[in-house]
Design an enzyme around this catalytic site. Structure first.
Site, PDB file in Angstrom:
ATOM      1  N   LYS A   1       0.843  -1.214   0.000  1.00 20.76           N
ATOM      2  CA  LYS A   1       0.000   0.000   0.000  1.00 20.76           C
ATOM      3  C   LYS A   1       0.871   1.255   0.000  1.00 20.76           C
ATOM      4  CE  LYS A   1      -1.854  -1.073   4.005  1.00 20.76           C
ATOM      5  NZ  LYS A   1      -1.070  -2.300   4.300  1.00 20.76           N
TER       6      LYS A   1
ATOM      7  N   ARG B   1      -9.563   0.317   8.559  1.00 16.36           N
ATOM      8  CA  ARG B   1      -8.939  -0.951   8.936  1.00 16.36           C
ATOM      9  C   ARG B   1      -9.899  -1.842   9.709  1.00 16.36           C
ATOM     10  NH1 ARG B   1      -3.442   0.176   8.361  1.00 16.36           N
ATOM     11  NH2 ARG B   1      -2.211  -1.097   9.747  1.00 16.36           N
TER      12      ARG B   1
ATOM     13  N   ARG C   1      11.469  -0.303  10.692  1.00 16.43           N
ATOM     14  CA  ARG C   1      10.407  -0.019  11.662  1.00 16.43           C
ATOM     15  C   ARG C   1      10.462  -1.004  12.826  1.00 16.43           C
ATOM     16  NH1 ARG C   1       4.991   0.774   8.070  1.00 16.43           N
ATOM     17  NH2 ARG C   1       4.167  -0.474   9.786  1.00 16.43           N
TER      18      ARG C   1
ATOM     19  N   ARG D   1       1.016  -8.705  14.119  1.00 18.53           N
ATOM     20  CA  ARG D   1       0.195  -7.874  13.209  1.00 18.53           C
ATOM     21  C   ARG D   1      -0.692  -8.761  12.342  1.00 18.53           C
ATOM     22  NH1 ARG D   1       4.993  -4.752  10.626  1.00 18.53           N
ATOM     23  NH2 ARG D   1       3.501  -3.722   9.259  1.00 18.53           N
TER      24      ARG D   1
HETATM   25  P1  AP5 Z   1       4.924  -1.404   1.757  1.00 15.46           P
HETATM   26  O1  AP5 Z   1       4.476  -0.659   0.548  1.00 15.46           O
HETATM   27  O2  AP5 Z   1       5.685  -0.691   2.795  1.00 15.46           O
HETATM   28  O3  AP5 Z   1       3.677  -2.217   2.386  1.00 15.46           O
HETATM   29  P2  AP5 Z   1       2.406  -1.687   3.170  1.00 15.46           P
HETATM   30  O4  AP5 Z   1       1.215  -2.361   2.598  1.00 15.46           O
HETATM   31  O5  AP5 Z   1       2.382  -0.199   3.231  1.00 15.46           O
HETATM   32  O6  AP5 Z   1       2.704  -2.332   4.578  1.00 15.46           O
HETATM   33  P3  AP5 Z   1       2.704  -1.691   6.032  1.00 15.46           P
HETATM   34  O7  AP5 Z   1       3.505  -2.615   6.910  1.00 15.46           O
HETATM   35  O8  AP5 Z   1       3.087  -0.248   6.021  1.00 15.46           O
HETATM   36  O9  AP5 Z   1       1.234  -1.833   6.382  1.00 15.46           O
HETATM   37  P4  AP5 Z   1       0.659  -1.846   7.753  1.00 15.46           P
HETATM   38  O10 AP5 Z   1      -0.741  -1.848   7.321  1.00 15.46           O
HETATM   39  O11 AP5 Z   1       1.046  -2.911   8.667  1.00 15.46           O
HETATM   40  O12 AP5 Z   1       1.320  -0.565   8.460  1.00 15.46           O
HETATM   41  P5  AP5 Z   1       0.802   0.911   8.707  1.00 15.46           P
HETATM   42  O13 AP5 Z   1       1.948   1.805   8.638  1.00 15.46           O
HETATM   43  O14 AP5 Z   1      -0.402   1.170   7.901  1.00 15.46           O
HETATM   44  O15 AP5 Z   1       5.769  -2.663   1.214  1.00 15.46           O
HETATM   45  C1  AP5 Z   1       6.336  -3.611   2.115  1.00 15.46           C
HETATM   46  C2  AP5 Z   1       7.700  -4.048   1.568  1.00 15.46           C
HETATM   47  O16 AP5 Z   1       7.522  -4.750   0.329  1.00 15.46           O
HETATM   48  C3  AP5 Z   1       8.648  -2.875   1.249  1.00 15.46           C
HETATM   49  O17 AP5 Z   1       9.934  -3.276   1.593  1.00 15.46           O
HETATM   50  C4  AP5 Z   1       8.515  -2.697  -0.272  1.00 15.46           C
HETATM   51  O18 AP5 Z   1       9.697  -2.203  -0.849  1.00 15.46           O
HETATM   52  C5  AP5 Z   1       8.233  -4.135  -0.736  1.00 15.46           C
HETATM   53  N1  AP5 Z   1       7.329  -4.195  -1.892  1.00 15.46           N
HETATM   54  C6  AP5 Z   1       6.220  -3.432  -2.130  1.00 15.46           C
HETATM   55  N2  AP5 Z   1       5.624  -3.814  -3.279  1.00 15.46           N
HETATM   56  C7  AP5 Z   1       6.361  -4.852  -3.765  1.00 15.46           C
HETATM   57  C8  AP5 Z   1       6.248  -5.677  -4.932  1.00 15.46           C
HETATM   58  N3  AP5 Z   1       5.240  -5.510  -5.828  1.00 15.46           N
HETATM   59  N4  AP5 Z   1       7.173  -6.650  -5.125  1.00 15.46           N
HETATM   60  C9  AP5 Z   1       8.185  -6.825  -4.221  1.00 15.46           C
HETATM   61  N5  AP5 Z   1       8.351  -6.065  -3.093  1.00 15.46           N
HETATM   62  C10 AP5 Z   1       7.442  -5.089  -2.877  1.00 15.46           C
HETATM   63  O19 AP5 Z   1       0.323   0.786  10.235  1.00 15.46           O
HETATM   64  C11 AP5 Z   1       1.256   0.626  11.273  1.00 15.46           C
HETATM   65  C12 AP5 Z   1       0.525   0.504  12.603  1.00 15.46           C
HETATM   66  O20 AP5 Z   1      -0.202   1.717  12.846  1.00 15.46           O
HETATM   67  C13 AP5 Z   1      -0.546  -0.598  12.647  1.00 15.46           C
HETATM   68  O21 AP5 Z   1       0.002  -1.839  13.002  1.00 15.46           O
HETATM   69  C14 AP5 Z   1      -1.478  -0.039  13.726  1.00 15.46           C
HETATM   70  O22 AP5 Z   1      -0.933  -0.233  15.015  1.00 15.46           O
HETATM   71  C15 AP5 Z   1      -1.464   1.447  13.435  1.00 15.46           C
HETATM   72  N6  AP5 Z   1      -2.521   1.837  12.481  1.00 15.46           N
HETATM   73  C16 AP5 Z   1      -2.346   2.394  11.246  1.00 15.46           C
HETATM   74  N7  AP5 Z   1      -3.524   2.618  10.665  1.00 15.46           N
HETATM   75  C17 AP5 Z   1      -4.473   2.205  11.540  1.00 15.46           C
HETATM   76  C18 AP5 Z   1      -5.887   2.166  11.494  1.00 15.46           C
HETATM   77  N8  AP5 Z   1      -6.584   2.614  10.416  1.00 15.46           N
HETATM   78  N9  AP5 Z   1      -6.549   1.664  12.569  1.00 15.46           N
HETATM   79  C19 AP5 Z   1      -5.886   1.230  13.660  1.00 15.46           C
HETATM   80  N10 AP5 Z   1      -4.538   1.218  13.763  1.00 15.46           N
HETATM   81  C20 AP5 Z   1      -3.840   1.709  12.698  1.00 15.46           C
HETATM   82 MG    MG Z   2       2.586   1.232   4.756  1.00 14.48          MG
END
Ligand code: AP5
Ligand code: MG
Length: 230
Positions: free
Chosen positions: A14, A89, A161, A172
Site C-alpha cells: 500500500k 482498517r 520499523r 500484526r
Molecule cells: P509497503 O508498501 O511498505 O507495504 P504496506 O502495505 O504499506 O505495509 P505496512 O507494513 O506499512 O502496512 P501496515 O498496514 O502494517 O502498516 P501501517 O503503517 O499502515 O511494502 C512492504 C515491503 O515490500 C517494502 O519493503 C517494499 O519495498 C516491498 N514491496 C512493495 N511492493 C512490492 C512488490 N510488488 N514486489 C516486491 N516487493 C514489494 O500501520 C502501522 C501501525 O499503525 C498498525 O500496526 C497499527 O498499530 C497502526 N494503524 C495504522 N492505521 C491504523 C488504522 N486505520 N486503525 C488502527 N490502527 C492503525
Molecule cells: Mg505502509
C-alpha cells in the site's frame, strides 16, 4: 471529491503504491500509519498513546484513529480527493468514513485490494527499510535504494520499523487480518471492491491499480475516458 481506498494486509505494498498513485491522480496519499509515526516522533500525547498499540502489533482504537483521519481530511489539500492507505482498517472505521463523506455530499469512489499471500508478506516486511523524512519504503532485495541507507526521493536516512521485527510481524498478521476481512466485506457489499494481484512487480501492480480505477471511472489527469474525474 475522489476518494480511493487502497486495502491490503501489512506488507502488501500500500505504502509503495499510494504515493505513485497520488502523483498520477494529482491528489494526496494519506496513510494513518505515517500520521501515527509522525505523532510518535513528535512525542505528542496521541503519539504516546498510539505507540503502545503499534509496538505490540495491535490496531490503535477506532475512536482515536477516526478522529485523526477526519482531522486530516479537513486540510485544504484534501478538497479534490484523497488516496487512503491503511484506513479504514475495521468495519467501524469504514462506517465512520462513509458517514463523514456523506456529510460532505461525497462517497468512496473506488476500493482496490492489493492481494498478497501471507508468506510473501513476511519476506517483504522483514527486508523493508523506510525513510525518516516521509516513510518512503524500500526493500533490501526487491526494491533497493540507489545508495544503501539513503532515500532516492528525499535523501533522508533509511531505518527499519520497530514493528517489522519477526515477533511483531506475526502479531500484526494474527491481530489485524480478521479486521481487514470485515472491511473487505463492507466494500464488497457496497459493490466497490476490486482486487489486483500484488505478487507482481511494483510497476505491474501500479498498472493493475490504474486498470481497476479506470473501471470505476477514475483516471489519471490527461488520460481520456468517458468519465474523466482525475
Ligand atoms: P509497503 O508498501 O511498505 O507495504 P504496506 O502495505 O504499506 O505495509 P505496512 O507494513 O506499512 O502496512 P501496515 O498496514 O502494517 O502498516 P501501517 O503503517 O499502515 O511494502 C512492504 C515491503 O515490500 C517494502 O519493503 C517494499 O519495498 C516491498 N514491496 C512493495 N511492493 C512490492 C512488490 N510488488 N514486489 C516486491 N516487493 C514489494 O500501520 C502501522 C501501525 O499503525 C498498525 O500496526 C497499527 O498499530 C497502526 N494503524 C495504522 N492505521 C491504523 C488504522 N486505520 N486503525 C488502527 N490502527 C492503525
Ligand atoms: Mg505502509
Amino acid at each position: 471529491m475522489n476518494v480511493v481506498v487502497l486495502l491490503g494486509a501489512p506488507g502488501a505494498g500500500k505504502g509503495t503504491q499510494a504515493p505513485l498513485l497520488a502523483t498520477r491522480l494529482g491528489i494526496p496519499a494519506i496513510a494513518t500509519g505515517d500520521l501515527f509515526r509522525a505523532a510518535v516522533r513528535d512525542g505528542t500525547a496521541l503519539g504516546q498513546e498510539a505507540r503502545r498499540y503499534m509496538d505490540a502489533g495491535q490496531l490503535v482504537p477506532d475512536e482515536i484513529t477516526v478522529r485523526l483521519l477526519l482531522d486530516r481530511l479537513e486540510r485544504p489539500d484534501a478538497t479534490a480527493g484523497v488516496i487512503l492507505d491503511g484506513f479504514p482498517r475495521t468495519g467501524v472505521q469504514a462506517e465512520a468514513l462513509d458517514r463523514a463523506l456523506a456529510e460532505r455530499a461525497a462517497r468512496v469512489g473506488a476500493v482496490v485490494l492489493v492481494d498478497v499471500p501471507a508468506d510473501e508478506l513476511v519476506r517483504r516486511l522483514s527486508g523493508r527499510w523506510i525513510c525518516r523524512a516521509a516513510g518512503h519504503p524500500y526493500h533490501e532485495t526487491f526494491s533497493p535504494p540507489r545508495v544503501a541507507g539513503v532515500c532516492d526521493i528525499d535523501g533522508s536516512e533509511l531505518y527499519q520499523r520497530v514493528d517489522d521485527r519477526p515477533d511483531t510481524i506475526r502479531a500484526r498478521m494474527d491481530q489485524q487480518l480478521g479486521a481487514l476481512a470485515e472491511v473487505i466485506d463492507h466494500y464488497r457489499t457496497a459493490g466497490l471492491l476490486r482486487t489486483v494481484d500484488g505478487l507482481q512487480g511494483i510497476d505491474l501492480v501500479a498498472e493493475a491499480i490504474d486498470a481497476a480505477l479506470a473501471e470505476a471511472g477514475i483516471r489519471p489527469a490527461g488520460v481520456p475516458g468517458e468519465h474523466v474525474t482525475g
